[in-house]
Motif scaffolding. Structure first.
Motif, PDB file in Angstrom:
ATOM      1  N   ALA A 368     -13.941  31.303  17.810  1.00 51.86           N
ATOM      2  CA  ALA A 368     -14.153  30.762  19.158  1.00 51.86           C
ATOM      3  C   ALA A 368     -14.239  31.883  20.190  1.00 51.86           C
ATOM      4  CB  ALA A 368     -13.033  29.786  19.514  1.00 51.86           C
ATOM      5  N   GLN A 369     -13.393  32.886  20.061  1.00 53.22           N
ATOM      6  CA  GLN A 369     -13.428  33.994  21.014  1.00 53.22           C
ATOM      7  C   GLN A 369     -14.775  34.717  20.974  1.00 53.22           C
ATOM      8  OE1 GLN A 369     -10.062  36.382  19.831  1.00 53.22           O
ATOM      9  NE2 GLN A 369      -8.610  34.733  20.249  1.00 53.22           N
ATOM     10  N   LEU A 370     -15.239  35.032  19.769  1.00 51.43           N
ATOM     11  CA  LEU A 370     -16.518  35.736  19.641  1.00 51.43           C
ATOM     12  C   LEU A 370     -17.682  34.859  20.096  1.00 51.43           C
ATOM     13  CD1 LEU A 370     -15.995  37.437  16.153  1.00 51.43           C
ATOM     14  CD2 LEU A 370     -16.015  38.571  18.386  1.00 51.43           C
ATOM     15  N   ALA A 371     -17.657  33.581  19.711  1.00 53.37           N
ATOM     16  CA  ALA A 371     -18.760  32.679  20.048  1.00 53.37           C
ATOM     17  C   ALA A 371     -18.890  32.495  21.554  1.00 53.37           C
ATOM     18  CB  ALA A 371     -18.543  31.328  19.367  1.00 53.37           C
ATOM     19  N   LEU A 372     -17.797  32.173  22.218  1.00 48.05           N
ATOM     20  CA  LEU A 372     -17.856  31.900  23.658  1.00 48.05           C
ATOM     21  C   LEU A 372     -18.168  33.166  24.452  1.00 48.05           C
ATOM     22  CD1 LEU A 372     -14.863  29.416  23.972  1.00 48.05           C
ATOM     23  CD2 LEU A 372     -17.306  28.874  23.948  1.00 48.05           C
ATOM     24  N   THR A 373     -17.622  34.295  24.019  1.00 46.10           N
ATOM     25  CA  THR A 373     -17.903  35.553  24.716  1.00 46.10           C
ATOM     26  C   THR A 373     -19.385  35.888  24.659  1.00 46.10           C
ATOM     27  OG1 THR A 373     -15.688  36.423  24.245  1.00 46.10           O
ATOM     28  CG2 THR A 373     -17.405  38.019  24.772  1.00 46.10           C
ATOM     29  N   GLU A 374     -19.984  35.742  23.465  1.00 40.97           N
ATOM     30  CA  GLU A 374     -21.382  36.119  23.312  1.00 40.97           C
ATOM     31  C   GLU A 374     -22.307  35.119  23.996  1.00 40.97           C
ATOM     32  OE1 GLU A 374     -23.963  39.189  21.792  1.00 40.97           O
ATOM     33  OE2 GLU A 374     -21.878  38.953  22.441  1.00 40.97           O
ATOM     34  N   LEU A 375     -21.986  33.833  23.963  1.00 40.19           N
ATOM     35  CA  LEU A 375     -22.797  32.855  24.686  1.00 40.19           C
ATOM     36  C   LEU A 375     -22.744  33.138  26.188  1.00 40.19           C
ATOM     37  CD1 LEU A 375     -21.905  29.540  22.799  1.00 40.19           C
ATOM     38  CD2 LEU A 375     -24.124  30.695  22.801  1.00 40.19           C
ATOM     39  N   ALA A 376     -21.554  33.458  26.703  1.00 39.30           N
ATOM     40  CA  ALA A 376     -21.413  33.767  28.131  1.00 39.30           C
ATOM     41  C   ALA A 376     -22.215  35.013  28.500  1.00 39.30           C
ATOM     42  CB  ALA A 376     -19.938  33.966  28.480  1.00 39.30           C
ATOM     43  N   ARG A 377     -22.230  36.001  27.619  1.00 39.50           N
ATOM     44  CA  ARG A 377     -22.893  37.268  27.912  1.00 39.50           C
ATOM     45  C   ARG A 377     -24.405  37.181  27.786  1.00 39.50           C
ATOM     46  NH1 ARG A 377     -24.626  41.980  25.683  1.00 39.50           N
ATOM     47  NH2 ARG A 377     -24.433  41.238  23.548  1.00 39.50           N
ATOM     48  N   ARG A 378     -24.887  36.433  26.782  1.00 43.65           N
ATOM     49  CA  ARG A 378     -26.319  36.444  26.469  1.00 43.65           C
ATOM     50  C   ARG A 378     -27.126  35.396  27.229  1.00 43.65           C
ATOM     51  NH1 ARG A 378     -27.906  38.382  21.610  1.00 43.65           N
ATOM     52  NH2 ARG A 378     -29.987  38.207  22.565  1.00 43.65           N
ATOM     53  N   LEU A 379     -26.534  34.243  27.535  1.00 47.36           N
ATOM     54  CA  LEU A 379     -27.298  33.183  28.202  1.00 47.36           C
ATOM     55  C   LEU A 379     -27.346  33.444  29.704  1.00 47.36           C
ATOM     56  CD1 LEU A 379     -25.970  29.987  26.376  1.00 47.36           C
ATOM     57  CD2 LEU A 379     -27.996  31.356  25.827  1.00 47.36           C
ATOM     58  N   ASP A 380     -28.545  33.485  30.254  1.00 44.65           N
ATOM     59  CA  ASP A 380     -28.736  33.740  31.679  1.00 44.65           C
ATOM     60  C   ASP A 380     -28.766  32.414  32.436  1.00 44.65           C
ATOM     61  OD1 ASP A 380     -29.273  34.916  34.102  1.00 44.65           O
ATOM     62  OD2 ASP A 380     -31.401  35.243  33.691  1.00 44.65           O
TER      63      ASP A 380
END
Length: 413
Positions: A368-380
């Motif tokens: 969950a930590q990796l998934a949410l962090t990367e979605l927050a970072r990559r999705l504009d």
């Protein structure tokens, strides 16, 4: 609140966008039972915590003598496998859990989850790259579902060329837990049973391969380990592997999906996570309190008379522990209806507690930590296309069946 339709209220509300007003009503009468019998429903934090640690509470369904209401939860699973340790009591529970933990976590394999971080990050990146040039996705179908089942495949040692088949079986079994209104239940049960049989036969073949030629995967270690508890039988290995797939997969899907929905409803927190990935640890813990993937635990039975707040729960009675209600109990948490990633005291019930606390919690947290962090970072500039989304038809495992969002593009990796 009338007591007669209590079970139906709980199961109906759990499928809705906001079950928490009902849970607040439940807490006003911490020990409830329908007038015509059935499960005792416990909804306050301290009572749930106490019962989860009480040795007079059994997870073995054979101890149930009263009407349990399981027909409302859809949790009864037809299988030829023996019960997993999730459905057993000590000493058998302790033996199987110890044996499963040897290749999974401390003290024998303390780095198992940590060492998967790079591989997990790679899976997340591949899934996001798979979004392509579109400006809208279904977070569930394109991310939250495939991520954890791929992780389970890698953990168990499923060959890459077989992952697609494994995904298909997992999706079919998961769909059987969420009946769609209007579907033929007989046909749904047949399809689900067939998927379970095919998955079982595949795992049986994989177990035999690992017995002859072990690798470094968890399945190989379960098959070949000869610790102080001796080896697992083939049927115990199969039951444990099925548990890791279903329990580990389903809860993580909901945790990630509930998390993304909550962050999109709190854009200021989403921006903070984008700026500081270290916030992911606190965000996931608060999510496990605020929007837990497991709403209630229905498979508990008294093996002796138990008194809770002056109410005697007779031996053989079924007990439902509404974890999500306890997680928002104002007697335990300050301002419990507020999503607060800066909360300093988050001793939630999201992973249960006691001897049956979630076995896969360290892995689920990291996913969950990796998934949410990367979605927050990559999705504009991500936005919800519908709010509230349609929720799954399951009272125990709560999360949106689909989470359709749009965004302006993908930031570089």
């Amino acid at each position: 609140m009338t007591q007669a339709p209590l079970l139906r209220q709980i199961t109906d509300y759990a499928n809705r966008a906001d079950p928490y007003p009902l849970y607040a009503e439940l807490r006003k009468t911490p020990v409830l039972q329908e007038e015509d019998g059935g499960p005792f429903v416990i909804s306050t934090y301290w009572d749930i915590q106490s019962l989860l640690h009480d040795p007079r509470i059994s997870s073995d369904a054979s101890n149930l003598t009263a009407r349990g209401g399981d027909e409302l939860t859809g949790q009864e699973e037809e299988t030829a496998l023996p019960p997993s340790f999730l459905r057993l009591d000590p000493p058998e529970h302790d033996r199987l859990r110890r044996m499963t933990n040897r290749p999974f976590g401390p003290p024998h394999s303390p780095r198992r989850v940590h060492d998967m971080r790079g591989e997990l990050a790679g899976i997340v990146s591949d899934l996001i790259a798979g979004f392509g040039d579109t400006d809208r996705i279904d977070v569930v179908d394109q991310f939250s579902y495939p991520f954890p089942v791929t992780v389970i495949c890698r953990l168990l040692g499923v060959p890459r060329e077989d992952e697609a088949r494994f995904h298909s079986w997992a999706d079919t079994i998961a769909a059987g837990l969420d009946p769609v209104p209007g579907d033929d239940p007989t046909e749904r049960n047949r399809v689900t049973h067939e998927a379970r049989m095919q998955l079982g036969m595949y795992l049986a073949g994989l177990v035999e391969e690992r017995r002859k030629t072990p690798g470094e995967d968890m399945l190989s270690e379960l098959v070949t380990s000869h610790g102080p508890d001796g080896p697992m039988t083939t049927m115990e290995v199969l039951s444990t592997a099925a548990l890791l797939l279903i329990a580990g997969h389903e809860t993580t899907v909901n945790l990630i999906t509930n998390g993304m929905l909550t962050l999109l409803r709190h854009p200021e927190v989403l921006q903070r996570l984008r700026d500081d990935p270290r916030l992911a640890v606190n965000i996931v813990e608060e999510l496990l309190r605020y929007e837990p993937p497991v709403q209630l635990v229905p498979q508990r039975t008294c093996i002796a008379d138990i008194e809770v707040r002056g109410v005697t729960i007779p031996k053989g009675s079924s007990i439902w522990l509404v974890l999500a209600a306890g997680n928002r109990d104002p007697e335990r948490f300050q301002d419990p209806e507020r999503f607060d990633p800066d909360r300093q005291d988050i001793q939630h019930l999201g992973f249960g507690s006691g001897i049956h606390s979630c076995f896969g919690a360290p892995l689920a947290r990291l996913e969950a930590q990796l998934a949410l962090t990367e979605l927050a970072r990559r999705l504009d500039n991500p936005r919800l296309l519908e709010d509230p989304p349609l929720y799954r038809q399951n009272a125990v495992l709560r999360g949106p069946r689909h989470l359709n969002i749009t965004f302006d593009g993908l930031r570089p990796q």
